[in-house]
Scaffold this active site. Structure first.
Site, PDB file in Angstrom:
ATOM      1  N   LYS A 155      39.407  10.854  -5.897  1.00  0.00           N
ATOM      2  CA  LYS A 155      40.284   9.733  -6.243  1.00  0.00           C
ATOM      3  C   LYS A 155      39.970   9.157  -7.614  1.00  0.00           C
ATOM      4  O   LYS A 155      40.867   8.682  -8.296  1.00  0.00           O
ATOM      5  CB  LYS A 155      40.188   8.633  -5.175  1.00  0.00           C
ATOM      6  CG  LYS A 155      40.877   9.033  -3.877  1.00  0.00           C
ATOM      7  CD  LYS A 155      41.105   7.850  -2.974  1.00  0.00           C
ATOM      8  CE  LYS A 155      41.963   8.281  -1.792  1.00  0.00           C
ATOM      9  NZ  LYS A 155      42.139   7.241  -0.802  1.00  0.00           N
TER      10      LYS A 155
ATOM     11  N   LYS B 291      45.785  17.816  -0.210  1.00  0.00           N
ATOM     12  CA  LYS B 291      46.207  17.179   1.042  1.00  0.00           C
ATOM     13  C   LYS B 291      47.464  16.330   0.832  1.00  0.00           C
ATOM     14  O   LYS B 291      47.652  15.753  -0.249  1.00  0.00           O
ATOM     15  CB  LYS B 291      45.020  16.377   1.606  1.00  0.00           C
ATOM     16  CG  LYS B 291      45.196  14.909   1.754  1.00  0.00           C
ATOM     17  CD  LYS B 291      44.023  14.210   2.386  1.00  0.00           C
ATOM     18  CE  LYS B 291      44.074  12.778   1.871  1.00  0.00           C
ATOM     19  NZ  LYS B 291      43.616  11.763   2.763  1.00  0.00           N
TER      20      LYS B 291
ATOM     21  N   LYS C 167      49.824   9.636   1.047  1.00  0.00           N
ATOM     22  CA  LYS C 167      50.887   8.643   0.875  1.00  0.00           C
ATOM     23  C   LYS C 167      50.908   8.053  -0.525  1.00  0.00           C
ATOM     24  O   LYS C 167      51.908   7.494  -0.947  1.00  0.00           O
ATOM     25  CB  LYS C 167      50.826   7.560   1.949  1.00  0.00           C
ATOM     26  CG  LYS C 167      49.546   6.741   2.005  1.00  0.00           C
ATOM     27  CD  LYS C 167      49.655   5.679   3.092  1.00  0.00           C
ATOM     28  CE  LYS C 167      48.607   5.827   4.171  1.00  0.00           C
ATOM     29  NZ  LYS C 167      47.212   5.743   3.724  1.00  0.00           N
TER      30      LYS C 167
HETATM   31  N1  AQP Z   1      47.121  15.119   4.919  1.00  0.00           N
HETATM   32  C1  AQP Z   1      46.494  14.682   6.017  1.00  0.00           C
HETATM   33  N2  AQP Z   1      46.298  15.516   7.067  1.00  0.00           N
HETATM   34  C2  AQP Z   1      45.680  15.068   8.185  1.00  0.00           C
HETATM   35  N3  AQP Z   1      45.246  13.799   8.354  1.00  0.00           N
HETATM   36  C3  AQP Z   1      45.436  12.940   7.343  1.00  0.00           C
HETATM   37  N4  AQP Z   1      45.134  11.640   7.190  1.00  0.00           N
HETATM   38  C4  AQP Z   1      45.538  11.225   5.973  1.00  0.00           C
HETATM   39  N5  AQP Z   1      46.120  12.244   5.308  1.00  0.00           N
HETATM   40  C5  AQP Z   1      46.063  13.323   6.131  1.00  0.00           C
HETATM   41  C6  AQP Z   1      44.483  10.815   8.206  1.00  0.00           C
HETATM   42  O1  AQP Z   1      45.250   9.622   8.336  1.00  0.00           O
HETATM   43  C7  AQP Z   1      44.369   8.553   8.674  1.00  0.00           C
HETATM   44  C8  AQP Z   1      44.642   7.357   7.834  1.00  0.00           C
HETATM   45  O2  AQP Z   1      44.288   7.636   6.505  1.00  0.00           O
HETATM   46  P1  AQP Z   1      44.138   6.455   5.479  1.00  0.00           P
HETATM   47  O3  AQP Z   1      45.418   5.757   5.370  1.00  0.00           O
HETATM   48  O4  AQP Z   1      43.003   5.587   5.834  1.00  0.00           O
HETATM   49  O5  AQP Z   1      43.738   7.103   4.127  1.00  0.00           O
HETATM   50  P2  AQP Z   1      43.713   8.526   3.595  1.00  0.00           P
HETATM   51  O6  AQP Z   1      42.980   9.475   4.457  1.00  0.00           O
HETATM   52  O7  AQP Z   1      43.205   8.416   2.199  1.00  0.00           O
HETATM   53  O8  AQP Z   1      45.247   8.890   3.653  1.00  0.00           O
HETATM   54  P3  AQP Z   1      46.229   9.067   2.478  1.00  0.00           P
HETATM   55  O9  AQP Z   1      47.584   9.270   3.051  1.00  0.00           O
HETATM   56  O10 AQP Z   1      45.772  10.133   1.540  1.00  0.00           O
HETATM   57  O11 AQP Z   1      46.171   7.678   1.779  1.00  0.00           O
HETATM   58  P4  AQP Z   1      45.904   7.343   0.278  1.00  0.00           P
HETATM   59  O12 AQP Z   1      47.004   7.996  -0.446  1.00  0.00           O
HETATM   60  O13 AQP Z   1      45.954   5.856   0.198  1.00  0.00           O
HETATM   61  O14 AQP Z   1      44.574   7.897  -0.083  1.00  0.00           O
HETATM   62  C9  AQP Z   1      42.949   9.068   8.522  1.00  0.00           C
HETATM   63  O15 AQP Z   1      42.438   9.337   9.815  1.00  0.00           O
HETATM   64  C10 AQP Z   1      43.115  10.345   7.761  1.00  0.00           C
HETATM   65  O16 AQP Z   1      42.125  11.289   8.113  1.00  0.00           O
END
Ligand code: AQP
Length: 334
Positions: free
Chosen positions: A111, A194, A197
């Protein structure tokens, strides 16, 4: 009964990755334990968020979770900032975790990218706050996607060091619950990244509030390769985009990837993508409709989250009071 905790950051609208990696499990686990589900707005601001949009994203996330089947009566759904115990314990954990441990976190490296000096200190200590989120409830089971595995190992290291330093057995070990086949859903534009969002490209992901036309278009435009579908998973080796689409289709139709390939061997991606879009729309459209209904009454969503926060605080406050007593703070008083 096991205490289950998990969180999701309102840093964007929930994606298909969040749904298959986490939310779908959250819903199922409600039959197996006491679940505490947290919209982690404090994690979201580790990257700057427009305040008006953050409020909107928090409510939309709550509505999507409710529409997906989270039951706020039997279980607890709330927003992190409403329960100060998280930040109190996170400060103690900032003082327990070692800089060397945080330096090994691959999510921070991803990140922060090349501009490490310019990112917030919050992003750096994010895993300590995540450890506090879980340990503030003495939760032992944590359903997450594979990307969070390293953070959960760190949460165990922090608990172990706290217990060792203060000569107590206060924080239990936690166990990650990572779904076998959908642990990591990948970007529709790059099968090695991955689905996220906060990816700048909206075309890289399916959002759970996308309408049917948008879903169909995103799937039509999803990156693939010229080969047809193989007869078994070994034929997907070295084909990350094809693997991702097969994984998603298998999850949406409750089959294994091997079963999907057995049925669709030889099909071209044009035809397969149509089937995939139909399966996604059938699954997501009812969630979107219910989400929109709930969002017509934002005050009701706020009241669900606030009631959840009161119940969450009733569990976390005594645990964090005790952690503060263990480290030597005077009582907060009545
Ligand atoms: N691509 C993914 N595949 C499987 N699981 C995923 N998770 C996120 N992306 C994937 C799971 O969703 C839960 C919530 O995640 P989060 O919102 O705490 O943050 P994150 O993992 O950093 O998800 P994002 O979508 O990538 O958010 P941003 O963009 O803000 O960094 C977690 O259980 C995660 O494992």
């Amino acid at each position: 009964m096991a205490r289950i905790f998990s969180g999701m950051a309102p840093s964007g609208f929930p994606t298909l990755g969040n749904y298959l990696g986490a939310t779908r499990n959250w819903v199922k686990l409600q039959a197996q334990g006491d679940c505490i589900y947290c919209i982690v707005d404090q994690h979201a601001i580790t990257n700057f968020q427009n305040p008006t949009e953050l409020r909107e994203k928090t409510r939309v996330m709550a509505a999507i979770l409710l529409a997906s089947g989270i039951d706020p009566e039997k279980h607890i759904l709330f927003h992190q900032s409403a329960v100060p115990a998280h930040a109190r314990l996170a400060w103690i954990f900032n003082c327990v975790a070692r800089i060397g441990w945080l330096n090994r976190m691959t999510q921070f490296k991803d990140k922060a990218g090349k501009d490490r000096e310019a990112v917030s200190t919050g992003l750096y200590v994010y895993p300590n706050l995540m450890a506090a989120d879980i340990h503030a409830y003495h939760a032992t089971l944590v359903p997450v996607g594979d990307d969070q595995r390293q953070h959960l190992e760190l949460a165990n290291d922090i608990a172990e060091k706290f217990n060792f330093d203060y000569g107590v057995k206060f924080f239990p070990r936690i166990e990650a619950m990572i779904p076998a086949e959908t642990a990591r859903i990948m970007s529709l534009r790059d099968g090695t990244k991955k689905m996220s969002k906060s990816d700048p490209s909206d075309q890289s992901r399916i959002n759970l509030n996308d309408d049917s036309d948008t879903i169909a278009l995103k799937i039509r435009r999803a990156k693939t390769d010229p080969e047809p579908l193989p007869a078994d998973p070994s034929g997907l080796a070295g084909r990350p985009e094809a693997t991702n689409l097969v994984t998603i289709y298998a999850a949406m139709t409750d089959q294994t990837p091997a079963a999907v390939l057995q049925n669709l061997a030889g099909a071209g991606f044009g035809a397969f993508k149509e089937k995939l879009a139909d399966a996604l729309i059938a699954h997501i459209a009812p969630i979107k409709t219910e989400t929109e209904r709930l969002l017509n009454d934002p005050a009701h969503i706020d009241s669900i989250l606030q009631a959840g926060a009161r119940r969450a605080a009733a569990i976390a406050d005594p645990i964090v009071d005790e952690a503060e007593r263990i480290v030597g703070f005077l009582p907060r008083g009545p």
